[in-house]
Scaffold this active site. Structure first.
Site, PDB file in Angstrom:
ATOM      1  N   LYS A 184      19.589  65.211  -3.053  1.00  0.00           N
ATOM      2  CA  LYS A 184      19.145  64.872  -4.330  1.00  0.00           C
ATOM      3  C   LYS A 184      17.720  64.345  -4.734  1.00  0.00           C
ATOM      4  O   LYS A 184      17.298  65.053  -5.804  1.00  0.00           O
ATOM      5  CB  LYS A 184      20.016  63.497  -4.751  1.00  0.00           C
TER       6      LYS A 184
ATOM      7  N   LYS B 128      28.083  77.452  -9.845  1.00  0.00           N
ATOM      8  CA  LYS B 128      29.215  76.416  -9.860  1.00  0.00           C
ATOM      9  C   LYS B 128      28.598  75.750 -11.068  1.00  0.00           C
ATOM     10  O   LYS B 128      27.490  75.482 -11.111  1.00  0.00           O
ATOM     11  CB  LYS B 128      28.995  75.376  -8.543  1.00  0.00           C
TER      12      LYS B 128
ATOM     13  N   LYS C  99      25.779  70.213 -14.646  1.00  0.00           N
ATOM     14  CA  LYS C  99      24.803  69.794 -15.569  1.00  0.00           C
ATOM     15  C   LYS C  99      23.488  70.071 -15.176  1.00  0.00           C
ATOM     16  O   LYS C  99      22.729  70.601 -16.083  1.00  0.00           O
ATOM     17  CB  LYS C  99      25.157  68.490 -16.114  1.00  0.00           C
TER      18      LYS C  99
END
Ligand code: TRP
Length: 328
Positions: free
Chosen positions: A113, A195, A198
Site C-alpha cells: 500500500k 481488476k 477505485k
C-alpha cells in the site's frame, strides 16, 4: 445460538460493482444464517486519508446508503460506524501494547500500500498500526467468521496471532481466533480490463447515473483486432465479454460471443446488451437510495446500530480489563 460474523468496509472511496458482487451481496445472504455485525471503517480510512477527511465523510454516507439499498436490514443485522463505538479505540490501544513491531512490518499489505500510494506521506504510526486496529474491530465482537477477500487474509492471520498472544499473556480465553469466510466470487473487471478498483479509475459506481454507466461501457476497449465492423473478433480478448460473464444470461453470452467471432454484430450491439443488464442490477439500488435519502432516516438507523454494537463491545472490554488487571 447463531455464530457471529463481523465485517467492515473502509470509507475511502465510493462503492462500485466489484464491491457489490464481491462483498456486499454476500453480506446480505449471511444476515439470516449468522449473528451479523457490519460496519463503516472510517478510522481505517484515516490511516491513509488523514488529509482528505471530506472524502471520508462522503464515502461513509455512500456506504450506509449502499448497505441499506443493497438489502442489509437493520432488523436482521447490526450496522454501525466504527468511530462511534469508542471501545474500538480502547482495545486498539491495549492490543498495541502487546503487538511486536516486527509482526506489523512483515504484513505484506504494509509495503504494498505504501508503494501504491507513494504520493501520500504514510510514515505514520496509525498506518503501521492498521492491522492492530483491524484486530481490535474483530476481537471486540468475539466474531467467529470474517467475510473478506483473500487480500485480507494476512490481516486475519495477525488478528489470530494477537488473540493468541493476549490469551497466553493473561492466561485467559477471552479473545476468539477468527476465521476468514472466503467465498469464491467472479473477479469483476473494470472498464480498462484490469481488476475493478477505485485506484485504477476504472470502476462502475453504485452512485453513477444510468447515463454515466452507459458512457463508461460505450467507451470500453474491445478486441483490438476488431478495427472495422466487418472484422471478426475474439470475445476472450475483450473486457466487455468479461463483464457479460457476470451480468448476462447464457443465451446473451452465446449470442454476443458468436456474433463477435462471425462479425454478425458490432461492438456497440454487444455493449448495449451489457448496459441493459448492468442497469437492471443497479436500478433497484438506485431507487432505494433515493427513497432512503428522502426519508432522512440514515442517522437514526446508524444510531440504533451503534448503540447495539456498543453493548456487545463493552461486554468484551469488561473481560479484557479484568484480564489485564485494570480494574481496582
Ligand atoms: N481492511 C478491510 C478492507 O480494507 C476493512 C476492515 C477494517 C475490516 N476492519 C475490518 C474488514 C474488520 C473485516 C473486519 O476491506
Amino acid at each position: 445460538m447463531k455464530e457471529r460474523v463481523l465485517s467492515g468496509m473502509q470509507a475511502s472511496g465510493l462503492l462500485h460493482l466489484g464491491n457489490l458482487i464481491g462483498a456486499l451481496r454476500n453480506w446480505v445472504h449471511l444476515q439470516d444464517k449468522f449473528d451479523c455485525y457490519f460496519f463503516i471503517a472510517d478510522w481505517h480510512a484515516l490511516t491513509t486519508g488523514y488529509a482528505i477527511t471530506e472524502m471520508i465523510k462522503k464515502s461513509s454516507e455512500d456506504l450506509i446508503l449502499n448497505f441499506l439499498a443493497s438489502g442489509l436490514d437493520p432488523k436482521r443485522c447490526v450496522i454501525f460506524q466504527q468511530s462511534r463505538v469508542l471501545q474500538h479505540a480502547e482495545l486498539h490501544l491495549l492490543l498495541s501494547m502487546i503487538t511486536p513491531l516486527g509482526w506489523l512490518e512483515r504484513v505484506p499489505t504494509y509495503k504494498e500500500k505504501k508503494f501504491e500510494l507513494e504520493d501520500r506521506d504514510l510514515n505514520n504510526y496509525g498506518f503501521l498500526g492498521y492491522p492492530v486496529l483491524m484486530s481490535a474491530d474483530i476481537l471486540l465482537y468475539r466474531a467467529k467468521y470474517v467475510p473478506v477477500g483473500i487480500d485480507q487474509e494476512p490481516h486475519l492471520e495477525i488478528t489470530r496471532e494477537i488473540a493468541r498472544r493476549f490469551n497466553h499473556l493473561y492466561n485467559t480465553k477471552t479473545l476468539i481466533e477468527p476465521e476468514a469466510l472466503l467465498t469464491e466470487f467472479p473477479k469483476v473487471i473494470g472498464v480498462d480490463g484490469r481488476k475493478m478498483s477505485k485506484t485504477y479509475d476504472n470502476a462502475l459506481y453504485l452512485s453513477d447515473t444510468p447515463k454515466l454507466i452507459e458512457t463508461k461501457i460505450k467507451t470500453m476497449k474491445t478486441d483490438p483486432a476488431r478495427q472495422r465492423r466487418t472484422d471478426k473478433g475474439d470475445p476472450n480478448l475483450s473486457p466487455v465479454f468479461e463483464l457479460h460473464k457476470i451480468f448476462s444470461s447464457d443465451e446473451e453470452r452465446e449470442f454476443v460471443s458468436n456474433g463477435c467471432r462471425s462479425a454478425e454484430i458490432g461492438c456497440i450491439d454487444c455493449k448495449k446488451i451489457l448496459i441493459k443488464n448492468v442497469i437492471n442490477v443497479l436500478t433497484p439500488i438506485w431507487e432505494r437510495r433515493e427513497v432512503l435519502k428522502s426519508q432522512g432516516i440514515l442517522g437514526d438507523i446508524l444510531k440504533e446500530g451503534n448503540d447495539k454494537a456498543r453493548i456487545t463491545a463493552e461486554e468484551t472490554m469488561e473481560l479484557v480489563r479484568v484480564d489485564m488487571k485494570l480494574t481496582l
